[in-house]
Design a protein around this motif. Structure first.
Motif, PDB file in Angstrom:
ATOM      1  N   ARG A 150      -0.293   7.125  10.424  1.00 33.17           N
ATOM      2  CA  ARG A 150      -0.927   6.232  11.376  1.00 33.17           C
ATOM      3  C   ARG A 150      -0.862   4.780  10.921  1.00 33.17           C
ATOM      4  O   ARG A 150      -0.578   3.886  11.712  1.00 33.17           O
ATOM      5  CB  ARG A 150      -2.398   6.639  11.467  1.00 33.17           C
ATOM      6  N   TYR A 151      -1.133   4.560   9.643  1.00 31.44           N
ATOM      7  CA  TYR A 151      -1.221   3.171   9.164  1.00 31.44           C
ATOM      8  C   TYR A 151      -0.093   2.779   8.222  1.00 31.44           C
ATOM      9  O   TYR A 151       0.557   1.761   8.419  1.00 31.44           O
ATOM     10  CB  TYR A 151      -2.562   2.939   8.465  1.00 31.44           C
ATOM     11  N   VAL A 152       0.107   3.569   7.183  1.00 29.49           N
ATOM     12  CA  VAL A 152       1.020   3.127   6.127  1.00 29.49           C
ATOM     13  C   VAL A 152       2.474   3.122   6.606  1.00 29.49           C
ATOM     14  O   VAL A 152       3.182   2.125   6.472  1.00 29.49           O
ATOM     15  CB  VAL A 152       0.861   4.017   4.877  1.00 29.49           C
ATOM     16  N   ALA A 153       2.888   4.247   7.195  1.00 33.19           N
ATOM     17  CA  ALA A 153       4.296   4.344   7.589  1.00 33.19           C
ATOM     18  C   ALA A 153       4.692   3.278   8.614  1.00 33.19           C
ATOM     19  O   ALA A 153       5.693   2.583   8.423  1.00 33.19           O
ATOM     20  CB  ALA A 153       4.607   5.752   8.098  1.00 33.19           C
ATOM     21  N   PRO A 154       3.914   3.087   9.699  1.00 33.78           N
ATOM     22  CA  PRO A 154       4.344   2.080  10.676  1.00 33.78           C
ATOM     23  C   PRO A 154       4.437   0.685  10.065  1.00 33.78           C
ATOM     24  O   PRO A 154       5.378  -0.052  10.363  1.00 33.78           O
ATOM     25  CB  PRO A 154       3.266   2.122  11.760  1.00 33.78           C
ATOM     26  N   VAL A 155       3.479   0.337   9.196  1.00 40.60           N
ATOM     27  CA  VAL A 155       3.522  -1.011   8.616  1.00 40.60           C
ATOM     28  C   VAL A 155       4.747  -1.162   7.731  1.00 40.60           C
ATOM     29  O   VAL A 155       5.534  -2.111   7.862  1.00 40.60           O
ATOM     30  CB  VAL A 155       2.233  -1.285   7.808  1.00 40.60           C
ATOM     31  N   LEU A 156       4.952  -0.194   6.836  1.00 39.67           N
ATOM     32  CA  LEU A 156       6.104  -0.306   5.935  1.00 39.67           C
ATOM     33  C   LEU A 156       7.417  -0.288   6.710  1.00 39.67           C
ATOM     34  O   LEU A 156       8.285  -1.127   6.495  1.00 39.67           O
ATOM     35  CB  LEU A 156       6.094   0.833   4.906  1.00 39.67           C
ATOM     36  N   ILE A 157       7.529   0.660   7.627  1.00 40.07           N
ATOM     37  CA  ILE A 157       8.806   0.749   8.352  1.00 40.07           C
ATOM     38  C   ILE A 157       9.000  -0.490   9.213  1.00 40.07           C
ATOM     39  O   ILE A 157      10.103  -1.028   9.329  1.00 40.07           O
ATOM     40  CB  ILE A 157       8.866   2.018   9.234  1.00 40.07           C
ATOM     41  N   GLY A 158       7.902  -0.971   9.812  1.00 38.10           N
ATOM     42  CA  GLY A 158       7.990  -2.173  10.645  1.00 38.10           C
ATOM     43  C   GLY A 158       8.490  -3.366   9.838  1.00 38.10           C
ATOM     44  O   GLY A 158       9.352  -4.125  10.289  1.00 38.10           O
TER      45      GLY A 158
END
Ligand code: PHE
Length: 448
Positions: A430-438
């Motif tokens: 929810r939080y970590v993956a979208p931010v890093l990938i973004g």
């Protein structure tokens, strides 16, 4: 929609080895060693491990869960969970990305097969007489020969896929993956006897902390993690969909993420010591496997045997990955468009081969075709698929699983349930993956 008898893995072992076969590919040997070489070795490995734990393994579990809970290939899986919304279309990105990657992956697999042929027939003096780097350089510029080997690579892949999930993919994985592990083990043991082993190992394991300040190390690590596990391409959703309902997915996801990393590290322990033992440079780019290593093999005792084992390993790794890449569009054509497996395999295999032709010719007759920044055709396809489509699709998938899939359903589908781990998994997506990938996606869109 005509529904053929639902295809499934016959055993958990078959599923695990097939998924591992998809993950372990040219990426672990050919790509990992030069990306790690260019990004500081040890520091890269550290960032890479963090990316696998924070993003790679959670997303892998998410893809398995999507596939298994819907029992559909990647494009239909999202349609089934979000009927009528645009989210259904994300799955198509995976179909597109896997086809594109396969198109140029087959070119490199063709080089591997040709080198394997040279080693097995003890014909490497052809290379030695002109110098290994030169020989590789002039080989890839030829118009016809590489296309023939690329065709062979595609044909082998199609032969497996046409037989189906259990009789094709599962069967070859059960045989080839243990062979692959043995080959790699033997090569690693041999590598430990080389004078440059300590230096090679230090290069891979000793972090140079200053590299942690370079943003491109993070970009490279996440991109490599996605490519190497085989995320965001529909593969793991599709493979998950052939799982019967009863098996424990988190363990499978961790096994595959860990196994893939282990293969990459072991391959690094084969490549770097060899390179250092003979005074060559590890940061040689994609040519490392074809230009530098043959030179190394020529200078080491038993080099022809070692070279044969190395290229056999690469060929097996490539084949089991290509098979998974072709299965994605094939499963899509079967399930969404009602084609038979045979039709889908022939038509899509031929189409993908045709798309791959310019990628091969881009080294020779089409070498004038370049992007403004100087990328040739194969590298442009790689850029498009790995640096743009993968993060884009990965971001959308993480958002879908983390935000749109109702929490209770997602956690149940992942087999983690409402445990603390289940909540952690969902929070990572929810939080970590979208931010890093973004961030990675932005970094790739606006380099520098
Ligand atoms: N994971 C494979 C490799 O490391 C390549 C691959 C990418 C396979 C995407 C399937 C899907 O080479």
């Amino acid at each position: 929609m005509p529904e053929a008898r639902k295809e499934q893995w016959a055993s958990q072992r078959g599923f695990l080895l097939a998924a591992l076969g998809s993950a372990v590919g040219l990426g672990n040997v050919w790509r990992f060693s030069y990306v790690a070489g260019e990004n500081g070795g040890g520091a890269f490995l550290l960032v890479y491990l963090a990316m696998i734990l924070l993003v790679g393994a959670p997303l892998l579990l998410g893809e398995f869960a999507l596939g298994r809970s819907t029992q559909r290939e990647s494009a239909s899986a999202l349609h089934a969970l979000a009927p009528g919304s645009r989210w259904g279309r994300i799955g198509l990105l995976g179909v597109l990305a896997s086809g594109l990657i396969l198109a140029y992956y087959a070119v490199i697999a063709g080089w591997v097969l040709r080198y394997l042929g040279l080693y097995l027939t003890n014909a490497t003096h052809e290379l030695a007489s002109v110098g290994y780097a030169m020989a590789f350089g002039s080989y890839v510029t030829q118009p016809l020969q590489p296309l023939a080997w690329q065709l062979l690579a595609m044909a082998l892949t199609m032969l497996v896929i046409v037989k189906g999930v259990e009789q094709g993919i599962e069967k070859i994985s059960l045989v080839l993956m243990p062979t692959l592990a043995l080959l790699l083990l033997a090569l690693t043991i041999y590598s430990a006897t080389l004078p440059g082993f300590a230096r090679g190992a230090a290069f891979l394991f000793q972090p140079d902390w200053s590299a942690l300040l370079r943003p491109e190390v993070y970009l490279a690590a996440l991109g490599q993690a996605f490519f190497s596990i085989g995320l965001a391409m529909g593969v793991m959703v599709t493979y998950g969909s052939y799982q019967p309902g009863t098996r424990h997915l988190p363990r499978a996801a961790l096994t595959i993420a860990a196994g893939d990393t282990l293969f990459a590290v072991a391959a690094g322990l084969v490549v770097f010591p060899a390179v250092f033992s003979f005074g060559l440079d590890p940061a040689q780019g994609p040519g490392l496997a074809f230009a530098v290593l043959p030179e190394v093999f020529a200078r080491m005792p038993g080099g022809t045997l070692v070279g044969s084992a190395f290229f056999l390993l690469l060929a097996i790794a490539a084949l089991t990955s290509m098979v998974s890449l072709l299965e994605v569009p094939v499963a899509w054509a079967i399930q969404r468009h009602g084609w038979t497996r045979r039709q889908a395999c022939l038509r899509l295999g031929a189409l993908i081969y045709l798309v791959g032709l310019p990628a091969s010719l881009g080294f020779g007759v089409l070498s004038g075709v370049r992007t403004p920044s100087g990328l040739g055709i194969l590298d442009s396809l790689d850029y498009l698929a790995v640096e743009l489509l993968l993060p884009l699709n990965g971001l959308l998938l993480a958002v879908f699983i983390g935000w749109l899939w109702p929490a209770a359903d997602a956690m149940r589908a992942s087999d983690l349930g409402h445990s603390r781990l289940g909540r952690l998994w969902r929070a990572l997506l929810r939080y970590v993956a979208p931010v890093l990938i973004g961030l990675i996606l932005l970094g790739n869109l606006w380099p520098g």
